[in-house]
Write an enzyme that holds these catalytic residues in place. Sequence first.
Site, PDB file in Angstrom:
ATOM      1  N   PRO A 248       0.785  -1.240   0.000  1.00 35.85           N
ATOM      2  CA  PRO A 248       0.000   0.000   0.000  1.00 35.85           C
ATOM      3  C   PRO A 248       0.821   1.297   0.000  1.00 35.85           C
ATOM      4  CG  PRO A 248       0.095  -0.860   2.212  1.00 35.85           C
ATOM      5  CD  PRO A 248       0.828  -1.857   1.341  1.00 35.85           C
TER       6      PRO A 248
ATOM      7  N   LYS B 115       6.470   1.745   2.368  1.00 34.67           N
ATOM      8  CA  LYS B 115       7.913   1.709   2.115  1.00 34.67           C
ATOM      9  C   LYS B 115       8.291   2.687   1.002  1.00 34.67           C
ATOM     10  CE  LYS B 115       8.192  -3.111   3.650  1.00 34.67           C
ATOM     11  NZ  LYS B 115       6.735  -3.322   3.799  1.00 34.67           N
TER      12      LYS B 115
ATOM     13  N   ASP C  88       3.085  -2.189  -9.010  1.00 36.31           N
ATOM     14  CA  ASP C  88       2.259  -3.192  -8.346  1.00 36.31           C
ATOM     15  C   ASP C  88       1.359  -3.843  -9.386  1.00 36.31           C
ATOM     16  OD1 ASP C  88       1.719  -3.849  -5.233  1.00 36.31           O
ATOM     17  OD2 ASP C  88      -0.084  -4.252  -6.417  1.00 36.31           O
TER      18      ASP C  88
ATOM     19  N   CYS D 129       7.149 -10.463   4.726  1.00 37.62           N
ATOM     20  CA  CYS D 129       6.618 -10.400   6.090  1.00 37.62           C
ATOM     21  C   CYS D 129       6.229 -11.815   6.517  1.00 37.62           C
ATOM     22  CB  CYS D 129       5.452  -9.427   6.197  1.00 37.62           C
ATOM     23  SG  CYS D 129       4.104  -9.709   5.034  1.00 37.62           S
TER      24      CYS D 129
END
Length: 446
Positions: free
Chosen positions: A270, A273, A290, A388
Amino acid sequence: MSQSPQAGSMSAPLHRLLSQAADAVQGVREGKSLTELLGRVPADLRPGTQALAFTALRRLGGAEAARQQLAPKAPPARVDALLLTALALLWPDPEPDSSPMYADHTLVDQAVHAAKQRAPASAAFINAVLRRFLRERGALVAAAERSPLGAFNHPAWWVEKLRLDWPAQWQALLAANNRPPPMTLRVHAQRATADDYVKRLAAAGIAARALGAPTPQAVVLDKPVPVSALPGFAEGLVSVQDAAAQLAAPLVVGAGLKPGARVLDACAAPGGKTAHLLELQPDLQLTALDADAQRLIRVQDNLNRLQQQATLKAADARQTGTWWDGQPFDAILLDAPCSASGIVRRHPDVRWLRRPDDITALARIQAELLDALWPLLAPGGRLVYATCSVFRAEGQAQLDAFLQRQTDAKSHAVPGFTGHLLPLADNGSQQQSPLDGFFYALITKP
């Protein structure tokens, strides 16, 4: 990232919140994202629904194990979801000195009320099952916790995977996933220090602390608050971002890229970063890529709030011929799609949505992304690979395989930044960490 809501935000009638939370639990059990499901909830019911749904999903394994004892034949999905939600909310809280959201009798009464509106013929059944659970709670909980599902509130395959990957820490990791995470902020590096912002929060009656190195811009709140309560949020002074996610941009920038350096954020949405990179070095020529055009809208919204600029492109990073202009990048950030096993405490639905073969499929995509992007990196450039995840297949094993395929690639260990980061204090104790679970690798090209 979403934050754990507070019970104090629940002002709507409990039976309405229980019904909405049951819809969310049912949707997750059917394979839908909790974020998507909560987006359909009326705005005035959303905070309370989220609070109940988060708690229910963190205890869903125990609730399912208990329901199997109480009613071996599962009721219809709509009824089962309400029953499981109520059982989860009646479950003993493992945290010491904690108090339940509601008194037992209130919760049972309101669950029956919800059943009468949701599936009237089930109300007596719901009432009987919940009252029996209260009478036999100790024995039923003990029996439920004899299975991995009931003991750890994760699917058995997930439990086993963590046990194999982290033989000394697996139980602590599972326990950490079932506790609400802290709300962490990133202070804009060009506008204020973390210590300055902590003082500003204190003046607004919000208790917080600065984390310090290796995340000098990170501030952790004692209790989550709505972003509208954060001083300067609308003006871009501060953003919500987990401390572990704040390690990515410093790794990419390193000691400083040359002015006007070309940087690719390969899976940008989103946009946290992306924005952090521009906060650390505003003159970057940054491309934010993206595969999901809709998610890029959120990236642009973040950049607008922070008064930043980047080139946004909707494309699959693996298909370089469709989006790359042929000019090499000085640095690449690849925050790759992954299982999200490191952020389960923030997204309690993830454990119930994932399947064992998802990890293999995701690892394949990660490898394809690494191989596709490596030729785009200029000599002397750096690539930061991030997930993650706490699963080794998406972290160290992925890096090791890449280094075998790309013999010109060199990995660099940076203490406190690279390798597997676990959401545990000192990577092993039972204490909660301010960092989510992540994996980082810094790779350079000669």
